[in-house]
Scaffold this motif. Structure first.
Motif, short mmCIF file in Angstrom:
data_model
loop_
_atom_site.label_atom_id
_atom_site.label_comp_id
_atom_site.label_asym_id
_atom_site.label_seq_id
_atom_site.Cartn_x
_atom_site.Cartn_y
_atom_site.Cartn_z
N THR A 124 47.69 39.22 39.84
CA THR A 124 47.56 39.45 41.28
C THR A 124 47.26 40.92 41.51
OG1 THR A 124 49.89 40.00 41.68
CG2 THR A 124 49.27 37.65 41.74
N SER A 125 46.72 41.23 42.69
CA SER A 125 46.51 42.62 43.08
C SER A 125 47.86 43.25 43.39
CB SER A 125 45.60 42.71 44.29
OG SER A 125 46.28 42.22 45.45
N TRP A 126 47.88 44.54 43.68
CA TRP A 126 49.14 45.22 43.99
C TRP A 126 49.80 44.66 45.25
CZ3 TRP A 126 49.77 47.97 48.58
CH2 TRP A 126 48.60 48.28 49.28
N THR A 127 48.99 43.99 46.10
CA THR A 127 49.55 43.40 47.32
C THR A 127 50.07 42.00 47.09
OG1 THR A 127 47.41 42.49 47.97
CG2 THR A 127 47.94 44.70 48.75
N GLY A 128 49.82 41.42 45.87
CA GLY A 128 50.25 40.07 45.58
C GLY A 128 49.18 39.01 45.77
N ARG A 129 47.95 39.44 46.12
CA ARG A 129 46.85 38.49 46.29
C ARG A 129 46.36 38.02 44.92
NH1 ARG A 129 44.37 39.76 51.32
NH2 ARG A 129 42.69 38.26 50.86
N ARG A 130 46.11 36.72 44.82
CA ARG A 130 45.77 36.11 43.54
C ARG A 130 44.36 36.47 43.09
NH1 ARG A 130 49.20 33.71 39.77
NH2 ARG A 130 47.84 32.74 38.21
N LEU A 131 44.21 36.82 41.80
CA LEU A 131 42.91 37.08 41.19
C LEU A 131 42.55 35.89 40.29
CD1 LEU A 131 43.40 40.82 40.16
CD2 LEU A 131 42.58 39.90 42.35
N GLY A 132 41.35 35.93 39.70
CA GLY A 132 40.95 34.88 38.77
C GLY A 132 41.82 34.89 37.53
N ILE A 133 41.71 33.85 36.73
CA ILE A 133 42.58 33.69 35.57
C ILE A 133 42.43 34.84 34.59
CG2 ILE A 133 40.89 32.35 34.25
CD1 ILE A 133 44.72 31.79 34.39
N ASN A 134 41.23 35.44 34.53
CA ASN A 134 40.99 36.60 33.67
C ASN A 134 40.91 37.91 34.47
OD1 ASN A 134 40.77 35.19 31.12
ND2 ASN A 134 38.80 34.39 31.86
N GLY A 135 41.38 37.83 35.70
CA GLY A 135 41.35 39.02 36.55
C GLY A 135 40.13 39.13 37.41
N GLU A 136 39.27 38.11 37.44
CA GLU A 136 38.07 38.16 38.27
C GLU A 136 38.46 38.48 39.72
OE1 GLU A 136 37.33 35.32 34.88
OE2 GLU A 136 38.92 35.63 36.37
N VAL A 137 37.63 39.34 40.35
CA VAL A 137 37.97 39.83 41.69
C VAL A 137 36.97 39.27 42.69
CG1 VAL A 137 38.35 41.84 43.15
CG2 VAL A 137 38.92 41.94 40.71
N PRO A 138 37.39 38.41 43.62
CA PRO A 138 36.49 37.96 44.68
C PRO A 138 36.01 39.16 45.50
CG PRO A 138 38.50 36.65 44.64
CD PRO A 138 38.73 37.81 43.74
N VAL A 139 34.78 39.09 45.99
CA VAL A 139 34.20 40.23 46.72
C VAL A 139 35.11 40.72 47.85
CG1 VAL A 139 32.28 40.94 48.20
CG2 VAL A 139 31.83 39.64 46.11
N PRO A 140 35.73 39.83 48.66
CA PRO A 140 36.58 40.35 49.74
C PRO A 140 37.79 41.15 49.26
CG PRO A 140 36.00 38.04 50.12
CD PRO A 140 35.61 38.36 48.71
N LEU A 141 38.16 41.00 47.96
CA LEU A 141 39.36 41.68 47.47
C LEU A 141 39.05 42.96 46.69
CD1 LEU A 141 41.71 38.80 46.23
CD2 LEU A 141 41.60 39.92 48.45
N VAL A 142 37.78 43.32 46.55
CA VAL A 142 37.44 44.47 45.73
C VAL A 142 38.12 45.75 46.23
CG1 VAL A 142 35.57 46.00 45.00
CG2 VAL A 142 35.25 43.53 44.92
N ASP A 143 38.01 46.03 47.52
CA ASP A 143 38.64 47.24 48.06
C ASP A 143 40.15 47.21 47.87
OD1 ASP A 143 36.32 48.45 48.78
OD2 ASP A 143 36.41 47.88 50.89
N GLU A 144 40.72 46.02 48.05
CA GLU A 144 42.17 45.90 47.91
C GLU A 144 42.61 46.20 46.48
OE1 GLU A 144 45.11 42.14 47.92
OE2 GLU A 144 44.07 42.50 49.82
N VAL A 145 41.89 45.64 45.50
CA VAL A 145 42.24 45.89 44.10
C VAL A 145 42.08 47.36 43.76
CG1 VAL A 145 41.55 45.44 41.72
CG2 VAL A 145 41.74 43.55 43.34
N LEU A 146 40.97 47.96 44.16
CA LEU A 146 40.74 49.37 43.88
C LEU A 146 41.71 50.27 44.64
CD1 LEU A 146 36.85 49.41 43.82
CD2 LEU A 146 38.37 49.95 41.91
N GLY A 147 42.26 49.76 45.72
CA GLY A 147 43.29 50.53 46.44
C GLY A 147 44.52 50.77 45.60
N GLY A 148 44.70 49.97 44.52
CA GLY A 148 45.83 50.16 43.62
C GLY A 148 45.57 51.18 42.54
N THR A 149 44.55 52.02 42.68
CA THR A 149 44.24 53.05 41.68
C THR A 149 45.21 54.21 41.79
OG1 THR A 149 41.89 52.47 41.80
CG2 THR A 149 42.45 54.61 40.84
N VAL A 150 45.78 54.61 40.66
CA VAL A 150 46.72 55.72 40.65
C VAL A 150 46.50 56.53 39.37
CG1 VAL A 150 48.56 54.38 39.52
CG2 VAL A 150 49.17 56.37 40.92
N ARG A 151 46.72 57.82 39.45
CA ARG A 151 46.53 58.70 38.29
C ARG A 151 47.86 58.84 37.54
NH1 ARG A 151 42.55 61.81 36.62
NH2 ARG A 151 41.42 61.45 38.57
#
Length: 905
Positions: A818-845
C-alpha cells in the motif's frame, strides 16, 4: 557595446533563441555583423567530422562495403575502438593546418569538436591506439583527400568562399568557448532526435535547401523561444508597475547602482531580513539585462523549499516585464513535481507530467525525452525540449537551487550545457552567506567563469563577513580579467546598512561603486536571553532542557502568541516536539528535513499561514523546526527560542521575530525576545556547547558567538543596525571572548583553521579548473579527471557531504503493498495513474549513515521497473509494525515525528 542607460519604461520586444549577447559574441569572433550566424552553423556542422574515418564507417557492414567500393580501404583492427569525437578533433586539426589556419585558432576549435559528447580530452588523447597502425583514422592520401573534401564541400555549401574564409578573427575566452560548446551540444541533441529529423535513406534527398526546410519545420515544432528579448531600461515607475507599490530607499539604491555600472559586473546587496532584497534584485536584473543585452534570468536559492515561493514571485514579475512570459519560467529542483503551480503550468501546456523527466543515457540517445512532440509554437509552459535531462538551465528564465550554479563549477560531463544555460542571463543568488568554506570554493569558481563570460551577477545577503565579500569580488574580477589573481582594487568598506557594492572591469581596470542608505523600518530592540544547558540536562531528552523550554513557553504564552523553536538537529527537534506536545497539545507542530515530501509541503504551507502577518489576534501556535526556518522562511514569531549557531545564522533566525508590522501581540510577547540555548553558563572557563552543534558548525565560531550572547544577556541588540558590526566582529581576527576563554578560543581556532584549509583543499579536485590553470586559453584537457556520478553524488560533492539517498515509503500488506496513506497498489507494487502523486508524496531522504545500507539492501518494487518516475526509486518497505531494520537501526515513520531512527537492541 552600448549601455542604453537612458531610463525608459518601453515594453520588451521578444526575440528568438539564443540571447543577443551570444549573437554579439559570435559576430565579434567571426569578424563582423552577420558573420556569426554562418560561423556558428559551421561549428555545428563540422562537429561530427570524425565519422569520416574507418573507426566509424566500419561499424555498419552495409555502409562499410559501400565505402570500400568507393576505393577507401583499411585493415581490420579487431577489438580496437576509437571514439568519433576524438577522431574529429584530430581530423579538424589536420585539415585546418593544411589550409593555413593559425595555431591559436585551431587550438580552441578542435576541443569543441573532440568534446561534443560532454568531455574535453587532452591532445594526447587524439592519438589512435598504437596497435591500430593508422587504420582507425584512415591511412594514406586517399583518406586525407576525402576528409579534407568533406569539410571543404560543407564549408562552400554554407556560403563561405573557402575554408580560410571561415577562420575567426578573435580567440574567445575559455568561458565563451564553453558557452559555444554547450550550444553545439544542444544543436547536436536536437538534430539527433528522429521525431524532428527523421532519417533519410536516399542521398538524392540530401541538400542544403532541403536541410533548411527540415530545420525550419523542426524549429516550429520545438517551440523554443528566448526570454524577454529587447528591453528598455526601466525607470523608477516600473517598480510600481511590477510589484504594485513604490520602491523603498534600499531598492532605489540598488536600481541606481545597476544604472551607473559602465559594464556587466557583480552587484552585492546586503540588507536586513524583510527589506525586499528579492524585488530589488529582480529590478536590477531587468536594468542590467536591458543595458548589456541579456535575455533571461537565473535565480538561485539556498534550498528547494525556498525556491518554491520565489518561483511564484518571479513568474508574476516576468509577466509584468512581458505579458505571457510568466508561463515560460522553469522551476529547477528535484522536488518540482510537488509544486502545484509548476504542475498546473505543465498541464496548461498539454503535457502528461508522468512522462517528462525520465533519466536517459545521453551517450545512447543524446538526452532525448520521451513525450509527444506534436506541439503548437504558443505553449503555456517552457518548451518541452528544455525539460529533458541536463537541459533545465537552457530555459531563458529559471528559478532553482544554487546547486545549479555550483554544478556548473564542477568537472562533470556536459558541464558546457550548464555554462551555456547561464551565459546570456543575469544571475541572482540569494542567501550567499549560507555557503560555507567548502561550498564557497565552487561558488568562487563559478563566479570566475561568469566574470569571464561577462554575465551580470547579483548576490544577496543579510550581511557578509568582510573577508567573504572581498573573496566574491576578487573571484569575479579575476575571471573578468582572465587572470589567476584578481587585478589590484582599493575597495572601500560599506559605510552603512543596507548597502550595495558594485564592481565591473573598465578599460583602465576595475571600477567600484559603494553606497548605503537607511532601512525602511526602524530598529527592533530585541531582548536577548540565555537559557543555559549542561551535559546533565541534555542527557535527559524527555525532561532536562526540554522541560525548561516547556516551562518558559508556558509562562510567555499564557495569554496566547506564536513561538518559533529552532533546533540544530532533527533528533533534538523531535524530542522538543514530544515535550511541548505533551503540554500544549495540538498547538504544537513540527517541521524538519526527515518528513516525507507530502507532509513537508503541507506543514510548510500551514506554518506560513499560521505564523504569517495578520491584523487579527492569532491563535496560540508553537512551531518546532530545524534550520529549514532559517532562510527565506516568511514567518512572524512573537518569541524565538533557538540553539546557539554562528552569529550570521543566529541573526537570520532572529529575522523571523516581529517580522511584520500591525500584528496584534499579547502583552507578554509584545517585546521581541530571543532565547538562546544549547550551551552552558561559563564559570572560570569557556562554556560547554552542545556536541551536535559543534559537529555542525565547529566550536570556534560558536564560542565567539556565545561571548556576544552572554554580553547581551537580559539586554538588547538593535536589529538591523547592529548586524554588520556583530558579524564582522565574530568573523574578524581579533579576540572577542573573555580572558578566561582565551586558551579555549586559541585551541578552537587552531582546529577550525585546520579544518577550513582541509575542506577548501578537498574541494579542489572537483573544481572545473585546476589551481594555476585559470589563464589557460582553451578547453583542452578540461576533463583531465572527470567528476563522475549521478546528480545525487554531485550534489553531495558541492555540499561537502556523504551522498544521501531518497526512498519512497510503502507498507507491506497481505502479500502486496500500500502507499503511505494505506491505498492499495498492485501485487508487485504497480501504481495506478491516479495514485502516482500520492505514492511519490511518500518520498523521504535518509540520513547519510544509512546511505550504503540503502543502496545495497533497497531497490525499486518490481511493478515500478517500467515507470518513468518510479523505476529508479528505492522502496522503503515497512512491515506490519511500521518499521524496517537497516544497518543496525530500526527505521520507522511516525505521522507526527516523521522519520525516526532508533538503534537496534
Amino acid at each position: 557595446m552600448t549601455t542604453g542607460s537612458t531610463p525608459t519604461d518601453e515594453p520588451s520586444t521578444p526575440e528568438g533563441f539564443p540571447a543577443r549577447t551570444t549573437k554579439a559574441l559570435l559576430d565579434e569572433v567571426a569578424g563582423g555583423p552577420g558573420r556569426g550566424r554562418r560561423f556558428f552553423a559551421w561549428l555545428c556542422g563540422i562537429h561530427d567530422c570524425g565519422k569520416a574515418t574507418p573507426a566509424f564507417q566500419q561499424m555498419d557492414e552495409t555502409g562499410a562495403r559501400a565505402v570500400r567500393q568507393a576505393g577507401l580501404t583499411w585493415m581490420s583492427t579487431g577489438q580496437q575502438r576509437w571514439r568519433h569525437d576524438r577522431a574529429g578533433g584530430r581530423l579538424i586539426q589536420d585539415v585546418l593546418r593544411r589550409v593555413g589556419w593559425h595555431d591559436d585558432q585551431i587550438s580552441w576549435i578542435w576541443p569543441l569538436v573532440a568534446g561534443h559528447h560532454g568531455r574535453f580530452p587532452s591532445s594526447g588523447e587524439l592519438i589512435e591506439p598504437v596497435r591500430a597502425r593508422g587504420h582507425l583514422h584512415g591511412k594514406g592520401p586517399a583518406w586525407r583527400r576525402i576528409q579534407s573534401a568533406i569539410v571543404d564541400i560543407f564549408t562552400h555549401q554554407l556560403g563561405f568562399d573557402s575554408l580560410q574564409d571561415v577562420q575567426p578573427v578573435q580567440v574567445p575566452s575559455r568561458a565563451d568557448q564553453l558557452h559555444l560548446s554547450g550550444l553545439v551540444v544542444m544543436a547536436d541533441w536536437i538534430a539527433s532526435d528522429e521525431r524532428y529529423f527523421p532519417g533519410l535513406d536516399d542521398l538524392r534527398d540530401v541538400s542544403l535547401e532541403a536541410s533548411r526546410t527540415r530545420a525550419a519545420g523542426a524549429w516550429e515544432k520545438l517551440g523554443l523561444r528566448g526570454g524577454w528579448g529587447r528591453l528598455g531600461v526601466p525607470g523608477v515607475k516600473a517598480f510600481d508597475d511590477r510589484f504594485g507599490h513604490g520602491p523603498r530607499p534600499s531598492q532605489v539604491m540598488v536600481m541606481d547602482a545597476a544604472r551607473q555600472m559602465a559594464g556587466p559586473g557583480l552587484v552585492i546587496v546586503e540588507a536586513p531580513m524583510g527589506e525586499g532584497k528579492t524585488k530589488a534584485a529582480l529590478m536590477a536584473a531587468e536594468i542590467l539585462a536591458a543595458r548589456f543585452r541579456a535575455d533571461g534570468v537565473f535565480v538561485g536559492m539556498p534550498t528547494q523549499a525556498t525556491s518554491d515561493p520565489i518561483f511564484s514571485q518571479v513568474r508574476t514579475w516576468a509577466g509584468k516585464v512581458s505579458p505571457g512570459l510568466e508561463s515560460q519560467v522553469a522551476l529547477l529542483h528535484g522536488k518540482r513535481r510537488f509544486n502545484q503551480e509548476w504542475q498546473e503550468l505543465l498541464a496548461e501546456g498539454g503535457e502528461n507530467p508522468d512522462d517528462l523527466y525520465g533519466t536517459v543515457d545521453e551517450d545512447a540517445l543524446y538526452g532525448m525525452s520521451s513525450f509527444d512532440a506534436d506541439e503548437t509554437p504558443e505553449r503555456r509552459a517552457p518548451a518541452e525540449w528544455f525539460l529533458g535531462s541536463k537541459r533545465g538551465l537552457l530555459t531563458p528564465l529559471v528559478v532553482g537551487t544554487i546547486d545549479q550554479l555550483l554544478f556548473a563549477a564542477t568537472r562533470t560531463k556536459h558541464v558546457m550545457l550548464r555554462m551555456a544555460g547561464l551565459a546570456g542571463k543575469v544571475v541572482i543568488l540569494d542567501e550567499v552567506h549560507a555557503a560555507d568554506v567548502y561550498m564557497s570554493q565552487f561558488l568562487l569558481e563559478g563566479l570566475r567563469w561568469l566574470g569571464q563570460a561577462r554575465v551580470p551577477v547579483v548576490l544577496l545577503s543579510a550581511t557578509l563577513p568582510p573577508a567573504q565579500r572581498r573573496a566574491l569580488i576578487d573571484a569575479y574580477l579575476a575571471g573578468a580579467s582572465s587572470r589567476e589573481d584578481p587585478p589590484p582594487l582599493d575597495l572601500p568598506a560599506p559605510g552603512g546598512y543596507p548597502n550595495v557594492t558594485a564592481i565591473w572591469l573598465g578599460n583602465a581596470g576595475p571600477r567600484t561603486l559603494v553606497d548605503h542608505c537607511s532601512s525602511w523600518r526602524e530598529d527592533l530592540n530585541v531582548r536577548v536571553e540565555v537559557l543555559p544547558e549542561s551535559p546533565k540536562t541534555t542527557s535527559q531528552p524527555r525532561t532536562g532542557t526540554h522541560a525548561d523550554v516547556v516551562e518558559l513557553l508556558a509562562d510567555r504564552l499564557k495569554d496566547g502568541g506564536c513561538a518559533l523553536v529552532i533546533r540544530n538537529t532533527v533528533d533534538r527537534a523531535q524530542d522538543t516536539y514530544r515535550a511541548l506536545r505533551a503540554h500544549f497539545g495540538n498547538d504544537v507542530s513540527l517541521l524538519h528535513g526527515r518528513l516525507h515530501a507530502a507532509h513537508r509541503a503541507d506543514r510548510t504551507e500551514i506554518a506560513l499561514a499560521q505564523l504569517g502577518p495578520s491584523t487579527a489576534p492569532r491563535p496560540r501556535t508553537i512551531l518546532v523546526a530545524t534550520q529549514l526556518a532559517e532562510q527565506s522562511f516568511d514567518v512572524d514569531a512573537d518569541i524565538l527560542i533557538t540553539d546557539l549557531a554562528p552569529i550570521d545564522l543566529l541573526l537570520q533566525r532572529i529575522g523571523r521575530l516581529h517580522r511584520h508590522d500591525g500584528v496584534p501581540r499579547p502583552a507578554r510577547v509584545r517585546e521581541p525576545c530571543v532565547i538562546v540555548t544549547g550551551f552552558g553558563l561559563p564559570h572560570k572557563s569557556a562554556p560547554w556547547i552542545l556536541p551536535a552543534s559543534e559537529a555542525i558548525y565547529g566550536r570556534y565560531l560558536l564560542l565567539r558567538t556565545a561571548a556576544f550572547v552572554y554580553e547581551a544577556d537580559k539586554q538588547y541588540w538593535k536589529i538591523p543596525s547592529q548586524v554588520p558590526a556583530l558579524v564582522a566582529a565574530v568573523y574578524g581576527e581579533q579576540s572577542v571572548v573573555p580572558e578566561a576563554w582565551a586558551e579555549a578560543e586559541q585551541a578552537a581556532f587552531a582546529e577550525w583553521d585546520e579544518k577550513q584549509r582541509a575542506r577548501a583543499k578537498s574541494a579542489e579536485k572537483f573544481l572545473l579548473t585546476r589551481f594555476k590553470e585559470h589563464e589557460n586559453k582553451t578547453l583542452e584537457g578540461l576533463h583531465y579527471a572527470e567528476t563522475k556520478g549521478t546528480e545525487e553524488i554531485v550534489h553531495a560533492i558541492v555540499r561537502d557531504g556523504e551522498p544521501s539517498v531518497e526512498v519512497v515509503i510503502v507498507h507491506e500488506a497481505d502479500g502486496g503493498y500500500t502507499s503511505w496513506t494505506g491505498r492499495r497498489l498492485g501485487i508487485n507494487g504497480e501504481v495506478p495513474v491516479p495514485l502516482v502523486d500520492e505514492v511519490l508524496g511518500g518520498t523521504v531522504r535518509l540520513p547519510t549513515k544509512l546511505t550504503k545500507a540503502a543502496e545495497s539492501d533497497l531497490q525499486p518494487l518490481e511493478g515500478w521497473r517500467q515507470h518513468p518516475w518510479l523505476r529508479y526509486s528505492l522502496a522503503l518497505k515497512l512491515d506490519a509494525q511500521g518499521q524496517v531494520s537497516l544497518n543496525g537501526f530500526i527505521v520507522r515513520y511516525d505521522e507526527d515525528l516523521g522519520l525516526v531512527i532508533d538503534e537496534s537492541r
